[in-house]
Design an enzyme around this catalytic site. Structure first.
Site, PDB file in Angstrom:
ATOM      1  N   ASP A   1       0.826  -1.206   0.000  1.00 44.89           N
ATOM      2  CA  ASP A   1       0.000   0.000   0.000  1.00 44.89           C
ATOM      3  C   ASP A   1       0.867   1.264   0.000  1.00 44.89           C
ATOM      4  O   ASP A   1       1.991   1.254   0.502  1.00 44.89           O
ATOM      5  CB  ASP A   1      -0.913  -0.022   1.240  1.00 44.89           C
TER       6      ASP A   1
ATOM      7  N   HIS B   1       2.542   3.510  -9.096  1.00 41.72           N
ATOM      8  CA  HIS B   1       2.375   2.062  -9.313  1.00 41.72           C
ATOM      9  C   HIS B   1       3.586   1.489 -10.059  1.00 41.72           C
ATOM     10  O   HIS B   1       4.014   0.364  -9.783  1.00 41.72           O
ATOM     11  CB  HIS B   1       1.081   1.781 -10.077  1.00 41.72           C
TER      12      HIS B   1
ATOM     13  N   SER C   1      -7.277  -5.462  -5.402  1.00 42.61           N
ATOM     14  CA  SER C   1      -8.399  -6.068  -4.671  1.00 42.61           C
ATOM     15  C   SER C   1      -9.677  -5.964  -5.499  1.00 42.61           C
ATOM     16  O   SER C   1      -9.789  -5.110  -6.396  1.00 42.61           O
ATOM     17  CB  SER C   1      -8.602  -5.368  -3.330  1.00 42.61           C
TER      18      SER C   1
ATOM     19  N   TRP D   1     -11.777  -2.095  -8.163  1.00 45.17           N
ATOM     20  CA  TRP D   1     -12.526  -1.729  -9.379  1.00 45.17           C
ATOM     21  C   TRP D   1     -13.256  -0.406  -9.178  1.00 45.17           C
ATOM     22  O   TRP D   1     -13.693   0.219 -10.148  1.00 45.17           O
ATOM     23  CB  TRP D   1     -13.560  -2.812  -9.729  1.00 45.17           C
TER      24      TRP D   1
ATOM     25  N   LEU E   1      10.912 -20.315  -4.575  1.00 46.97           N
ATOM     26  CA  LEU E   1       9.912 -19.447  -3.947  1.00 46.97           C
ATOM     27  C   LEU E   1       8.565 -19.669  -4.623  1.00 46.97           C
ATOM     28  O   LEU E   1       8.480 -19.687  -5.843  1.00 46.97           O
ATOM     29  CB  LEU E   1      10.322 -17.968  -4.119  1.00 46.97           C
TER      30      LEU E   1
ATOM     31  N   ARG F   1       1.891  -4.801   6.163  1.00 49.09           N
ATOM     32  CA  ARG F   1       1.206  -3.751   5.391  1.00 49.09           C
ATOM     33  C   ARG F   1       2.031  -2.485   5.449  1.00 49.09           C
ATOM     34  O   ARG F   1       2.404  -2.025   6.537  1.00 49.09           O
ATOM     35  CB  ARG F   1      -0.214  -3.481   5.902  1.00 49.09           C
TER      36      ARG F   1
ATOM     37  N   ARG G   1      -5.041  -2.088   8.610  1.00 50.79           N
ATOM     38  CA  ARG G   1      -6.242  -2.887   8.362  1.00 50.79           C
ATOM     39  C   ARG G   1      -5.905  -3.957   7.330  1.00 50.79           C
ATOM     40  O   ARG G   1      -4.864  -3.891   6.668  1.00 50.79           O
ATOM     41  CB  ARG G   1      -7.400  -2.009   7.887  1.00 50.79           C
TER      42      ARG G   1
ATOM     43  N   GLU H   1       0.929 -13.248  12.448  1.00 50.73           N
ATOM     44  CA  GLU H   1       1.452 -12.059  13.126  1.00 50.73           C
ATOM     45  C   GLU H   1       1.290 -10.884  12.150  1.00 50.73           C
ATOM     46  O   GLU H   1       1.355 -11.068  10.930  1.00 50.73           O
ATOM     47  CB  GLU H   1       2.933 -12.249  13.465  1.00 50.73           C
TER      48      GLU H   1
END
Ligand code: IPE
Ligand code: IPE
Ligand code: MG
Length: 240
Positions: free
Chosen positions: A16, A33, A61, A65, A127, A177, A183, A196
Site C-alpha cells: 500500500d 504504481h 483487490s 474496481w 519461492l 502492510r 487494516r 502475526e
C-alpha cells in the site's frame, strides 16, 4: 507445492501507499504504481534469502474496481507487462508464480498472460510467489462455502483447499502492510487466522530488503501460541 517450501515461512504483503508516494513527489498515481513494480522485484529477490518459502502479494483487490477507470486500466496494463517482462527472470530464479482471485473480469489478454506465466514457472522450487489480482478473501470463503453446500462432513483442510485453491494450503505466518494503514482490506482472512501482523510507515515503492528483514526480525521476536500456553506449540494444521 514442494514440501521444502511448505516448511518455510508464508508472508503476505499488502503493498500500500503507491499513490501517496507519487503525490508527495508531484508524480501521477500511475507513476507510483510503476515504482511499486520495482519494489516487487526487490522483495522477490530478497525473500528466499530471508527464510520465506511462500510470498503472497496483494496487487489488486476486488474493491479496487471502484477506482477511476484510467487508474484501473493503467494498473491492468502494468500487470500484463509485468507478467510478460518478468516471467523469464522468475523461471530462471526458481520462482513459481500463481495468481489468486477472479479471472473472469480481467481485460482481454491478462488471463491468458497469467496462465502462460503459471505454466512457464511451474517447476520453480525456490519461492512460491502468489499474486492476488481481483482478489477478495470474503468472496473466496463464500465460494468455498457455496461449493460445499449439502456436504455435512468437510474438514478444515477440505475447506481450506477450496478457499485457497492450493492442494496443500499453508497458513500465513506474517502479514506486512506498508504506508501506515492498519487494516486487512479483505486480504487472506481465512489463512491469516494466527498470522502475526507488521505495519510500517514506509510506502510500498520505498520498501526494500532491509525493511523486509526488520519485519521478519520483529516476527521472530513474537511468541506464537496458537491458543496454547507453550511458546513452541505446534502450529495447527488446517485439518480439524
Ligand atoms: C497500493 O497503493 C496499490 C493498489 C491498491 C493497487 P495505493 O494505490 O492504494 O496507494 P494509496 O493508498 O492511494 O497511497
Ligand atoms: C488494499 O489497498 C489493496 C491492495 C494493496 C492491492 P487499498 O489501498 O485498496 O485499501 P484501502 O481502501 O485503503 O482499505
Ligand atoms: Mg491504498
Amino acid at each position: 507445492m514442494q514440501s521444502t517450501l511448505l516448511s518455510k515461512l508464508h508472508v503476505g504483503i499488502i503493498m500500500d501507499g503507491n499513490g501517496r508516494w507519487a503525490t508527495a513527489r508531484g508524480l501521477t498515481r500511475l507513476e507510483g504504481h510503476h515504482a511499486g513494480v520495482e519494489a516487487i522485484r526487490r522483495i522477490i529477490e530478497a525473500a528466499p534469502h530471508q527464510g520465506i518459502g511462500t510470498l503472497t502479494l496483494y496487487a489488486f483487490s476486488s474493491d479496487n474496481w471502484r477506482r477511476p477507470t484510467a487508474e484501473v486500466a493503467g494498473l491492468m496494463t502494468l500487470l500484463r507487462r509485468y507478467l510478460a517482462n518478468e516471467v523469464e527472470m522468475l523461471a530462471r530464479n526458481g520462482v513459481r508464480l500463481s495468481v489468486i482471485g477472479r479471472r473472469d473480469r480481467l481485460p482481454d489478454g491478462l488471463a491468458q498472460a497469467i496462465a502462460a506465466a503459471e505454466a512457464e514457472t511451474a517447476g520453480g522450487e525456490t519461492l512460491a510467489l502468489r499474486i492476488a489480482i481481483d482478489y477478495s478473501a470474503r468472496d473466496a470463503i463464500l465460494h468455498a462455502a457455496i461449493s460445499l453446500s449439502g456436504i455435512s462432513h468437510a474438514t478444515r483442510t477440505d475447506f481450506a483447499r477450496l478457499v485457497t485453491g492450493e492442494p496443500q494450503p499453508r497458513d500465513v505466518d506474517l502479514v506486512i502492510r506498508t504506508s501506515g494503514e492498519q487494516r486487512l482490506s479483505d486480504f487472506l482472512l481465512w489463512e491469516s487466522a494466527y498470522a502475526e501482523l507488521h505495519f510500517t510507515e514506509r510506502n510500498w515503492p520505498d520498501f526494500d530488503a532491509q525493511d523486509l528483514a526488520v519485519a521478519l526480525a520483529s516476527f521472530h521476536r513474537r511468541q506464537r501460541r496458537f491458543g496454547g500456553l507453550t511458546p513452541h506449540a505446534l502450529e495447527p494444521a488446517f485439518g480439524s
